[in-house]
Each structure stands twice: as structure tokens, then as C-alpha cells.
Design a protein around this motif. Sequence first.
Motif: not given
Lengths: 452, 452
Positions: B13, B16-17, B20, B23, B40, B43, B103
Motif C-alpha cells: 500500500r 501504491d500511494e 500514485s 505518476r 499532486c 493527492r 512510470e
Amino acid sequence: MDIRQYIQENEPRFLDELFSLIRIPSISALPEHKDDMLACAERWRQLLLEAGADEAMIMPSEGNPLVYAEKRVSPEAPTVLVYAHYDVMPAEPLELWNSKPFEPEIRDGRIWARGADDDKGQAMIQVKAFEYMVREGLLRHNVKFIFEGEEEIGSPSLNAFLKAHQELLKADVILVSDTSMLGADLPSLTTGLRGLAYWEIEVTGPNRDLHSGHFGGAVANPINTLCEMLAKIVDEDGRIAIPHFYDDVEDVPAAEREMIARIPFDEEKYKKAIGVKALKGEKGYSTLERNSCRPSFDVCGIWGGYTGEGSKTVLPSKAYAKVSSRLVPHQDHEKISRLFVDYIQSIVPEYVEVKVTPMHGGEGYVCPITLPAYQAAEKGFTKAFGQKPLAVRRGGSIPIISDFERILGIKTVLMGFGLESDAIHSPNENFSLDIFRKGIEAVVEFHKAFGA
Amino acid sequence: MDIRQYIQENEPRFLDELFSLIRIPSISALPEHKDDMLACAERWRQLLLEAGADEAMIMPSEGNPLVYAEKRVSPEAPTVLVYAHYDVMPAEPLELWNSKPFEPEIRDGRIWARGADDDKGQAMIQVKAFEYMVREGLLRHNVKFIFEGEEEIGSPSLNAFLKAHQELLKADVILVSDTSMLGADLPSLTTGLRGLAYWEIEVTGPNRDLHSGHFGGAVANPINTLCEMLAKIVDEDGRIAIPHFYDDVEDVPAAEREMIARIPFDEEKYKKAIGVKALKGEKGYSTLERNSCRPSFDVCGIWGGYTGEGSKTVLPSKAYAKVSSRLVPHQDHEKISRLFVDYIQSIVPEYVEVKVTPMHGGEGYVCPITLPAYQAAEKGFTKAFGQKPLAVRRGGSIPIISDFERILGIKTVLMGFGLESDAIHSPNENFSLDIFRKGIEAVVEFHKAFGA
């Protein structure tokens, strides 16, 4: 029909034809314009046929093709070979143009476009003078045309082409309109040209871009180093510091320096025209000597690190420069090229690696004023401009002129009609319509005098 | 739950955070990324709430917005303010990346992406340590977060923001993870930072690009001139030649030089890692002194003339450089900025005009090792890395650290987890997963020690 009347009656067509050439962006330096090179060559082929050539053809080379055309009058008659180039310089920086570089416009009695002078406009002078001579039945000698598409990148394929086609290109003299005059009211013929050597320099410091905070002060910066090396090429007296660089440079003869001193030249006006407060050059020589009879060294381009918007801090891995030197007659460009590479390698500090790549070059050239074709050109100018042209050396380079002499054994007469204000190679290139007309007349009179 | 177990169970997790965030190409230097800056910031706002903040909000500034969040434990308890930045450097040159910069990819135990370390990865360490403290009910002090979006362009809007929000940002200490350690096995805490001054130089020669054949040798070339001026900024001994530049530079105290000399440092390995045969810097100082305690001068970018393919000859009208100087504590960046402008103007030759534009700057910083928060950080590192961290000065700049002290009156502890091999600001930026985990543990232990 009188030549002046002929020009007056046909000028709209002359300009249409010239504009159709200009609209093709035949930029030899950029590979994406390959198709334009072919289109421009083909357009010239058509125009040469229409102007009166017996035959005209596209001839392949190792690079861009050449256009060849000829009009044979008699096997016993002498032959004039007209050389021109159909390629042009890149138009950047585009934002400084007042009209689009490849959309010709007429304003203030001038044609504004890339190639308006160099060399589409000047080549058109040759072709239209030839057309008049043919149509009026005045031609007494054979005329050949060879137009190449790589002059602005140093004619890399021309030497091989000349060697392969020595018979086809046989002539008594070569005629070229690709130089400029001292002024619109000061017609002149070019009797000397500078040579050229050109290199690209790549400086590599660290193997990747570094953080200038973490490494700055401890690791050499390749841009700083490149600047330091470039600063060591010309000394305080404006002399090129490369050992043996001047070995083959002839001192300008006193008689020639006196003639140069007689050329009307207003240094204040010259400075004002280019917008500088002071000039700079080799100690002991005048401005006109510095830009024609003496060698020069210029950084033509430099780049490295972050050049975008804002203020990125970086200690870059690489820095580059494109540099050139104008050479004078008797300097061998290949020898100079080697001397330069050796000099740079001798001053490379141990903390960077430097690669120097010779790009292209050519020798200087001198045309004797006793040459019959030179004297015919002098007569042509005198009739068209109303005064005898001055014989002057110029600072530009047409490296292939000395190649013509070396490979084909033929001297060249440089009947150039450009003006400094034509801004060739720069934004807002332009060409005076009045000079265009006088140029055609001067070349017609050349043909008459040469044939007589 | 034990912090190591917590990290192990939640790592997918966490990544993943982090991914994110990565990206979103939040490049502050390029105006076309304005929308990415907002995305950003938003987020981060969500992630801070999810991590346990009582509230989190986007706050406007004169430039990109800031993210503010807080967790109030008690009005009597001390407060830690965590600063980070959500903007990143441009990713150019793109062709040197082994995977796409925005990426993120995991290879060889590392996260590869722009921002993987600087500063999205490091900021995530702070946020996940905070999350653990909140979820486990261990937090004994208040925590505030302020994440800005203009750090990589010099934080132009932060000073005004700090002045406008002094009450909101009130804290006992500021915690920042945006620096690096001496090595993965050599944990260290940064106790000093260099300042920065940055300028853009524009040199104008002739009012248009000139033909280097017609003018070369007689008219000064602005690229040559720029190189000559840049070559006069650092002298033969690696000292900056600007008069009065060193006036406020304190000599590095003998005790500190001895400490620096004790830092394990393999110069051969250092050279090999960056691919250079030799280092270069100020005479009389070691490499570690040169890149941390002594000022530096770097050309960060240079451009002018023809930089495209091929070999265009030109004597250009203009040449540009972006240049920067890293400063040491006590040097006033505004004073240095003026000294630089004066020096450049004093060496400008009469044949060009030069405009020097100061871009941004900041002061250096020193953190006393007697500060309680520093000692808590030291404990955190000791627990996570198994050894006491060295206290070292670093060569990078976070100009806003000294602004925090000046405007808010708060000292900053620099708990940075980067490594030199992370290649921040360069292609192939990366961040070690092992360090990421240890970093979270170190910050958790900081909070425990600070709260005790």
C-alpha cells in the motif's frame, strides 16, 4: 530587343519563377527536407529548359542531386560553366522574421525570403541573362550550368562529382553569382575568398548530470571547461593562438593594403548598421583587412546543461560547441584542421575528455584581374552600374571555388550581386529588385564581351 | 504492532500511494505542468488525511498551492512541523532514462522514477512514520505538515506564505527529509547546508545573426565573449575571482576539518562512480570540504548560435548562460548576487552588451548538534541503522531552511535518507527500498524520543 526593355516586359514572369523556387524550403542542413531538395532541383531543371538550354537533367551524387544543363553553340567556341546552388540555410530563429521565410514578399523594392539573394535570386540573374542571349540569338559561346544542393553544408559530394564528370564539365571559365558587392552604388568584383575549417567539440565531464550542490566545487564542470578552452584560442591581440596557424598565411602585400585603404568605408556607419559600439579584431589590421585578408575564429554554436525556462541547477555531463575558422589563401584547410585538433587536445585538462570532429572545410581562392573572363565581367558591371567595379577580396568562403581549380583546372570569375544589407544566412534575408535587374544586364554584357 | 512488522504488512500500500504521486509529473519549472501541480497537491492532501491528520487542506500562494495538514494531540505538547516539497525537477534528457521517468518501476531493490527520492519518496517516509504513530496511539506531540510545490525553482512564493501564516505554522522544530546520507552503511545527519545564488546572463553582440565569412574577424562574437567572461570567474587556484566574494566566508574551523578528514571517503571510488579521471577544486581543501564547506561556481546551462544538425556557419547576435554559485553559511546571497552582477559588468568588453538577471537564491544553514530534536533524530538513526550517524555538512542548498529560521524563528533538523547513487536531478533517479523502510523506522524512533 534591348536588355532593359526585355527585363521590364518579362519581370513579372521572372519573379513568378523565382518565387516558385523560394517556396520550396530546400534546407540542406536538415534531413527532413530531403524531398524539398529533389523538388527544388526538378524546378530548376524545368526553368533551365524553358530559358533555352538544349537539355537539362538531374544528376545523382552521393548526397543531394545536381542539376546540369547546357546550350551548345559550336564545338569550336569557348565554354562558360555557370555554377550556383539551390540549397539554402536554415531559417531559424523564425520569430525574428517580419514575413515568412519561405513565402516571398515584395516590400520597399526588395524581395524578402530565405534564398532571395543566396543563392536562388543570384542564380536567377544568370538564368535570365542566358535566356535573353538565347532568345535574341546573341550567344557566341557554349554555356553549361551546374547547380548543386549542398553548398550550405560544405558541398560534401561535389568533389567526387567533379572528379567523375570532368569531361562533361569541361569549360574555359566558371561563372558564379554567390558573392556580394561593396554597396549598391559601389559595384565590385570579388578577386579573393577566404577558406574555411569547421569542427564540433564535445566535452565530457562526469558520466551523468550531477547535482551541483552535492558535487559543485569538487568536480570539474564541462561547460566551464569548454569556455576556458575556447577562451584560449584567440589571444589578447586578436591573434589565433594555435601553434603554426599562421605559418602559411602570406602577409597582405603593401600594394593590396593600399588598395583596400582606398575603398570608401565608414566605420561608424558599419558599426551602426550592425548595432555595436565597438569593433574587435586582430591588432595591426584594419576592419576591411580583418574581414577579408586575415583569418578569423568564431564559435558558431554552443550548448550544454539546462537551457529551458526557469533556473535548474545542474553540473552537466556534457557540453558542445560548433566552431569555425575562416582561412586565407595558401592555408591548407586539412592542415589547419589537424593543427586545431592537436591544439585542443594539448590544452584539455585531465578532468574532462574532449572529442573534436572536423566537419568540413575548403581552401581560399585568388582570381587574377588579367584573366579575359574577369575583364569581360568588369565590362558587364561597368555597363550595368555605370562605373568600373573595384576588385576586392572578400571574407566569405566558397570552398568549392578552389576545388574547381584543383580538380577541373578552371579559374572562376565571381560576379556576385549581393549587398551586406541582404542579411543572407540571417532572419529577413532580402534582395533588391533594382540590383536584380542590373545583375541580369551585367551578365548579358559579360556574355557579349566574352563572346567577342 | 512492532514498526518493522507494520512496514512489512503495509508496504504494498505504501508503494501504491507513492507511485500514485510519482505518476503526476509535477515539474515546477515548466508552466505547462500547472494542472499537475494541483493534482499532486490534492493527492497529498488525501494521503495525509488517510494517514491520520485531523484536517488537511490546499492553501493558495502567489504561485503553486501548498498542502497543510495537522494532528493536534494537546495544546500543551510540543509541535513538530514536517516540511517537504511535492514538485520535481524536469526529467530531461529523456533519452538517458532506462525506464520512463514518471512510470515508477522496481528493479534491483530500488524504485526508479523522477521524484523517487527527491522529494516524494522521502516525504512518504515522514507520512508513513506519522501514520504508524497515530494508528498505534504512540504520538505524544502535535504534528503539522507543510508541503510546497516550488522548491525546485527556489520557492519564490514560500517567504510570503510563511510571513502570512506564522501562527498556523508555529512549532518547536521543523523536520525535513530532503538531504542524503554519506552511504547506505554510513548513516549521517546533515548539520550544514550551502546557500545558493543563480543568474542568467545574456550577451548581445551585433543586432542580428551575421555571416561569419563577411564579418568574422572584424566583429566580436558574443559566444566567444561569453566564454571569455565565464573563464574569468574561477581562477587558476579554483578560487572565485569576484572581488569581496570571500569576505563573509568563515574559514572552516580546524576541529571541523579534522572531523571531515575522519569521514571514510575513497577518492578513487568517488571518481570511478562519476566516471572522471581527475577531480578539480579550490587549492588547499579536500574534496569533502570543497563540496560542502566551500563555495562553488558552475555554469548550469549555456546556449547560443546554431545548435542543430550539420554545420551552419554564423556569427550570432546573442549568447546565454545560466550560472550558479553555492554559498556557505554567513554569505548573504543578495550581497553575493550584487557582487556578481557588478563583477560581470566590470569585465564586459565595450563591443558587447550584457544583461545579468538574478534568478533566485538562499542562505546557508547550520544546525547545532546540541538541539534536543537533533538528538532525537540521532537516536532514531541509531535504532534504524544500527550505528550512530555522523554529523556532516552537505553541499546542497535548501534555501528555505534559513528562511524558516529567519521568518518563523524555528530551527530545522535535516533527517535525509538519500544516497549519492540516487541520481536526484539526473536521469535514472532511484530510491532504495531498504532505505525507505529504515527511514520510516528512524522517523518513528525520532517521534518516540522527541515525545519522551
